[in-house]
Design a protein around this motif. Structure first.
Motif, short mmCIF file in Angstrom:
data_model
loop_
_atom_site.label_atom_id
_atom_site.label_comp_id
_atom_site.label_asym_id
_atom_site.label_seq_id
_atom_site.Cartn_x
_atom_site.Cartn_y
_atom_site.Cartn_z
N ALA A 14 2.77 0.81 4.04
CA ALA A 14 3.22 -0.53 4.41
C ALA A 14 3.74 -0.55 5.84
CB ALA A 14 4.29 -1.01 3.44
N ALA A 15 4.49 0.49 6.22
CA ALA A 15 5.01 0.58 7.58
C ALA A 15 3.87 0.69 8.59
CB ALA A 15 5.96 1.76 7.71
N ALA A 16 2.87 1.51 8.27
CA ALA A 16 1.72 1.66 9.17
C ALA A 16 0.93 0.36 9.26
CB ALA A 16 0.82 2.79 8.68
N SER A 17 0.84 -0.36 8.14
CA SER A 17 0.10 -1.62 8.12
C SER A 17 0.77 -2.71 8.95
CB SER A 17 -0.07 -2.10 6.67
OG SER A 17 -0.77 -1.16 5.90
N TRP A 29 4.80 7.06 -0.54
CA TRP A 29 3.64 6.93 0.33
C TRP A 29 3.20 5.48 0.47
CZ3 TRP A 29 3.03 10.43 3.62
CH2 TRP A 29 3.26 11.78 3.32
N ALA A 30 3.47 4.65 -0.54
CA ALA A 30 3.19 3.23 -0.42
C ALA A 30 4.06 2.60 0.67
CB ALA A 30 3.43 2.52 -1.76
N ALA A 31 5.31 3.04 0.75
CA ALA A 31 6.21 2.54 1.80
C ALA A 31 5.71 2.97 3.17
CB ALA A 31 7.63 3.04 1.55
N ALA A 32 5.23 4.21 3.27
CA ALA A 32 4.70 4.69 4.54
C ALA A 32 3.45 3.90 4.94
CB ALA A 32 4.37 6.18 4.44
N ALA A 68 -5.26 -3.87 9.39
CA ALA A 68 -6.52 -3.50 8.75
C ALA A 68 -6.31 -2.52 7.61
CB ALA A 68 -7.48 -2.90 9.78
N LEU A 69 -5.21 -1.78 7.65
CA LEU A 69 -4.92 -0.80 6.59
C LEU A 69 -4.51 -1.46 5.28
CD1 LEU A 69 -2.88 1.83 8.66
CD2 LEU A 69 -5.29 1.95 8.00
N LEU A 70 -4.24 -2.76 5.31
CA LEU A 70 -3.83 -3.46 4.09
C LEU A 70 -4.93 -3.48 3.04
CD1 LEU A 70 -1.90 -6.49 5.63
CD2 LEU A 70 -0.92 -4.59 4.31
N VAL A 71 -6.15 -3.19 3.44
CA VAL A 71 -7.25 -3.16 2.48
C VAL A 71 -7.22 -1.89 1.62
CG1 VAL A 71 -8.95 -1.95 3.92
CG2 VAL A 71 -9.72 -3.67 2.28
N THR A 72 -6.39 -0.92 2.00
CA THR A 72 -6.34 0.36 1.29
C THR A 72 -6.09 0.21 -0.21
OG1 THR A 72 -5.56 1.47 3.29
CG2 THR A 72 -5.27 2.64 1.21
N PRO A 73 -5.06 -0.53 -0.65
CA PRO A 73 -4.85 -0.64 -2.11
C PRO A 73 -6.05 -1.22 -2.85
CG PRO A 73 -2.93 -1.43 -0.90
CD PRO A 73 -4.01 -1.22 0.11
N LEU A 74 -6.74 -2.17 -2.25
CA LEU A 74 -7.91 -2.75 -2.90
C LEU A 74 -9.02 -1.72 -3.06
CD1 LEU A 74 -8.09 -6.23 -1.10
CD2 LEU A 74 -7.15 -5.70 -3.36
N LEU A 75 -9.23 -0.92 -2.02
CA LEU A 75 -10.26 0.11 -2.09
C LEU A 75 -9.90 1.18 -3.12
CD1 LEU A 75 -10.98 0.56 1.73
CD2 LEU A 75 -12.43 -0.59 0.05
N VAL A 76 -8.63 1.56 -3.15
CA VAL A 76 -8.18 2.58 -4.10
C VAL A 76 -8.35 2.09 -5.54
CG1 VAL A 76 -6.14 3.81 -4.97
CG2 VAL A 76 -6.59 3.72 -2.51
#
Length: 246
Positions: free
Chosen positions: A186-189, A181-184, A194-202
């Motif tokens: 990354a592909a979406a990002s 899911w991390a690869a998915a 803007a989705l790159l902030v997801t890991p920080l929020l998690v």
């Protein structure tokens, strides 16, 4: 495919075929949570588009109503429970973790929980309106997807708070699921940075619940998903605004 249907039954109120589910199959279904997020995102974006044909404000309202309706307010319940528990401890001035856990176990919704729900819904409504104004409905599909990667990370990382929902999922998630899911993400990002902030929020939410309550629970998962969804909406709005300013 069975796991995906089980996850849809658990996370949404969409009509699904009746299937027999044991504890092991239910736990394995967590691997499909981000995929269910795509279904939710598609429904929300579709409602936003249809409502916006009449008025952008109606589009935002339609999207929010569908968001709450499809999920059955499942995650809002967790947000309100944590808000009540945190508020009660703060109000007690010196309340400890045991009091927080006791309030967290109370099924009733208090004033702090109501305020949290109202603020969350108003925040989403405003951010949805801004995205519709910017004609940025494409990335909206990915917001529920990205937010539901969080529960996989927290389940693998944090100890369950008690023998409940989080404990049942813990044995079913491994590094392969997270990497996939991390690869998915990354592909979406690549298309929507803007989705790159997801890991920080998690990571932020995982650290927060670990520090405050010592582990993860169903309420922790629900509250985290809600807050990350709002954080991602804000990130998208800021990215769009920056792009227009540039």
């Amino acid at each position: 495919m069975k796991g995906f249907i089980i996850a849809l039954q658990f996370l949404t109120r969409l009509p699904m075929p009746a299937i027999v589910v044991d504890d092991a199959a239910f736990a394995r279904s967590m691997r499909w949570f981000p995929a269910v997020g795509l279904v939710i995102g598609a429904a929300v974006a579709g409602a936003a588009w249809a409502g916006a044909l009449v008025d952008h404000r109606l589009g935002a309202l339609a999207a929010l109503v569908v968001w709450v309706g499809v999920t059955g307010a499942l995650h809002l319940d967790g947000l309100s429970d944590l808000a009540d528990a945190s508020g009660a401890v703060h109000k007690a001035k010196g309340g400890d973790r045991e009091r927080l856990l006791a309030v967290l176990a109370d099924p009733h919704v208090g004033s702090f929980g109501v305020i949290a729900i109202v603020l969350q819904l108003l925040s989403k409504l405003m951010l949805l309106h801004m995205l519709i104004d910017a004609r940025a409905l494409g990335p909206l599909i990915l917001v529920p997807f990205a937010a539901r990667i969080g529960p996989l990370v927290w389940t693998w990382w944090l100890m369950p708070l008690h023998q409940g929902l989080a404990a049942r999922f813990r044995s079913a998630i491994g590094p392969v699921d997270l990497l996939g899911w991390a690869a998915a993400l990354a592909a979406a990002s690549w298309f929507y940075p803007a989705l790159l902030v997801t890991p920080l929020l998690v990571l932020w939410w995982g650290w927060h619940v670990h520090r405050t309550i010592g582990g993860i629970s169903g309420d922790g998962h629900g509250a985290g998903v809600e807050l990350i969804e709002t954080g991602l909406l804000l990130s998208l709005v800021m990215t769009v605004a920056w792009g227009h300013g540039a």
